[in-house]
Design an enzyme around this catalytic site. Structure first.
Site, PDB file in Angstrom:
ATOM      1  N   GLU A  45       0.866  -1.194   0.000  1.00 48.36           N
ATOM      2  CA  GLU A  45       0.000   0.000   0.000  1.00 48.36           C
ATOM      3  C   GLU A  45       0.901   1.242   0.000  1.00 48.36           C
ATOM      4  O   GLU A  45       1.974   1.227   0.636  1.00 48.36           O
ATOM      5  CB  GLU A  45      -0.841  -0.033   1.289  1.00 48.36           C
TER       6      GLU A  45
ATOM      7  N   ASN B 210      -7.008   6.402  -1.424  1.00 51.78           N
ATOM      8  CA  ASN B 210      -5.924   5.445  -1.177  1.00 51.78           C
ATOM      9  C   ASN B 210      -6.203   4.292  -2.146  1.00 51.78           C
ATOM     10  O   ASN B 210      -7.154   3.536  -1.966  1.00 51.78           O
ATOM     11  CB  ASN B 210      -5.979   4.986   0.289  1.00 51.78           C
TER      12      ASN B 210
ATOM     13  N   LYS C 125      -9.550   2.244  -1.707  1.00 52.45           N
ATOM     14  CA  LYS C 125      -9.722   1.619  -0.379  1.00 52.45           C
ATOM     15  C   LYS C 125     -11.061   1.989   0.254  1.00 52.45           C
ATOM     16  O   LYS C 125     -11.391   3.179   0.401  1.00 52.45           O
ATOM     17  CB  LYS C 125      -8.565   2.076   0.520  1.00 52.45           C
TER      18      LYS C 125
ATOM     19  N   GLU D 252      -5.591   8.719   8.075  1.00 53.14           N
ATOM     20  CA  GLU D 252      -6.206   8.297   6.801  1.00 53.14           C
ATOM     21  C   GLU D 252      -7.601   8.902   6.631  1.00 53.14           C
ATOM     22  O   GLU D 252      -8.012   9.232   5.528  1.00 53.14           O
ATOM     23  CB  GLU D 252      -6.290   6.773   6.711  1.00 53.14           C
TER      24      GLU D 252
ATOM     25  N   CYS E  78      -4.847  -2.923   2.891  1.00 52.55           N
ATOM     26  CA  CYS E  78      -4.520  -2.870   4.320  1.00 52.55           C
ATOM     27  C   CYS E  78      -5.676  -3.167   5.263  1.00 52.55           C
ATOM     28  O   CYS E  78      -6.027  -4.313   5.469  1.00 52.55           O
ATOM     29  CB  CYS E  78      -3.858  -1.547   4.666  1.00 52.55           C
TER      30      CYS E  78
ATOM     31  N   ASN F 191       0.401  -1.217   5.364  1.00 50.85           N
ATOM     32  CA  ASN F 191       1.335  -0.500   6.251  1.00 50.85           C
ATOM     33  C   ASN F 191       0.720  -0.613   7.635  1.00 50.85           C
ATOM     34  O   ASN F 191      -0.261   0.085   7.935  1.00 50.85           O
ATOM     35  CB  ASN F 191       1.395   0.997   5.910  1.00 50.85           C
TER      36      ASN F 191
HETATM   37  N1  CDV Z   1      -2.826   1.332   6.661  1.00 51.21           N
HETATM   38  C1  CDV Z   1      -3.754   0.733   7.438  1.00 51.21           C
HETATM   39  O1  CDV Z   1      -4.888   0.545   7.032  1.00 51.21           O
HETATM   40  N2  CDV Z   1      -3.339   0.381   8.698  1.00 51.21           N
HETATM   41  C2  CDV Z   1      -4.220  -0.205   9.675  1.00 51.21           C
HETATM   42  C3  CDV Z   1      -3.811   0.119  11.077  1.00 51.21           C
HETATM   43  C4  CDV Z   1      -3.916   1.539  11.381  1.00 51.21           C
HETATM   44  C5  CDV Z   1      -4.693  -0.639  12.075  1.00 51.21           C
HETATM   45  C6  CDV Z   1      -4.297  -1.720   9.525  1.00 51.21           C
HETATM   46  O2  CDV Z   1      -5.418  -2.249   9.541  1.00 51.21           O
HETATM   47  O3  CDV Z   1      -3.262  -2.381   9.464  1.00 51.21           O
END
Ligand code: CDV
Length: 304
Positions: free
Chosen positions: A47, A110, A127, A146, A172, A197
């Site tokens: 990501e 995103n 996203k 975010e 993510c 991430n």
């Molecule tokens: N980049 C993300 O979406 N990170 C989230 C963290 C913040 C919980 C994740 O679900 O990994």
């Protein structure tokens, strides 16, 4: 025709704030060359793979935020990725910050794209599940803004015919939600790509810090098994600007088994030959949707 697809999960180590897109792209092109040498047809990157994970900072000046976004893709600095795809005949999934002009407005998403071995964009995903917070919270050791810097994806979950199968994308935090996998599986997705991430320290509930690796695999392995699909989860890992990011990039089979996993916190390529027909072992048996699923009693799930 063989339904075996050689997949590479190309984990990235940290990208510092001073690192240019060209430097990040050069690292990814190097991983694509390694992938070619190992017979890979599709490489999955993390990501927001072109820059440092900028939502960890609060910026008052929108121009500073926008500097982390792409106005065009390919652009001058990202073109080498598309050239490498064409030269090596390798497709790729790439996460990035998308700055779009839509409905007369500037929009921030995103986003991930899927590019085929001719360098053509075949799919785009924005996203859906944005974690974190929208306001500056100075008590945190680092921010997760975010919800401030992105709009939730406005195109839902898609499926694309590519690489000899049905491909799906997520990003993510989407991996923690069972709805993500089910929305893809209901469209026949056989292989889901997901970049992440994930800070190891979760400021609102630090008691769970030691469970980050467990939760990462728990949700992706469950999603793979319960939907009979391949899941390729790829991290941006390591200590980035003082923030520890989870590694453990992996390729998970439709049985829920981890077939390959990264062992470092740096740029690292792992590979596995994914037989897309193995989705049938699950989908024609224990999770045969048309035979066993009972959507008529699941209505609560889609009520707000
Ligand atoms: N980049 C993300 O979406 N990170 C989230 C963290 C913040 C919980 C994740 O679900 O990994």
């Amino acid at each position: 025709m063989s339904r075996k697809l050689m997949v590479g999960a190309a984990q990235l180590g940290p990208i510092e704030r001073t690192e240019s897109r060209s430097q990040a792209v050069a690292r990814m092109v190097d991983l694509m060359h390694q992938a070619k040498a190992r017979g890979v047809q599709l490489v999955v990157f993390p990501e927001l793979a072109l820059t440092t994970f900028f939502p960890r900072w609060y910026f008052e000046d929108q121009a500073e935020v926008d500097a982390f976004f792409e106005r065009e893709l390919p652009g001058p600095e990202t073109q080498p990725l598309f050239d490498a795809a064409r030269e090596l005949d390798i497709g790729f999934y790439l996460g990035y910050g998308e700055l779009a002009q839509e409905d007369g407005k500037t929009r921030h998403f995103n986003t991930s794209i899927l590019v085929d071995g001719s360098g053509r964009i075949v799919g785009k995903y924005r996203k859906v599940h944005l974690p974190g917070h929208a306001e500056h919270e100075p008590w945190r050791p680092f921010q997760h803004l975010e919800k401030r810097y992105f709009e939730p994806g406005n195109q839902g979950f898609g499926a694309w015919q590519a690489f000899g199968g049905t491909m799906g994308m997520a990003l993510c935090n989407d991996r923690r939600w069972p709805e993500t996998y089910r929305m893809l599986a209901l469209q026949g997705v056989e292989l889901m790509m997901l970049g992440y991430n994930t800070p190891i320290h979760y400021p609102p509930v630090p008691e769970h810090d030691h469970l980050q690796g467990f939760h990462n695999h728990l949700c992706m392995q469950a999603g793979a098994y319960q939907n009979g699909m391949w899941v390729v989860g790829v991290a941006k890992a390591g200590k980035e600007e003082g923030c520890d990011l989870l590694g453990q990039s992996c390729i998970i089979g439709p049985t829920g088994e981890i077939m390959a996993m990264a062992s470092t916190m740096e740029d690292e390529l792992i590979t596995y030959e994914c037989d897309l027909d193995r989705t049938r072992e699950i989908r024609e048996n224990i999770f045969n949707f048309s035979l066993h699923r009972r959507p008529e009693v699941y209505d609560l799930i889609t009520k707000a």
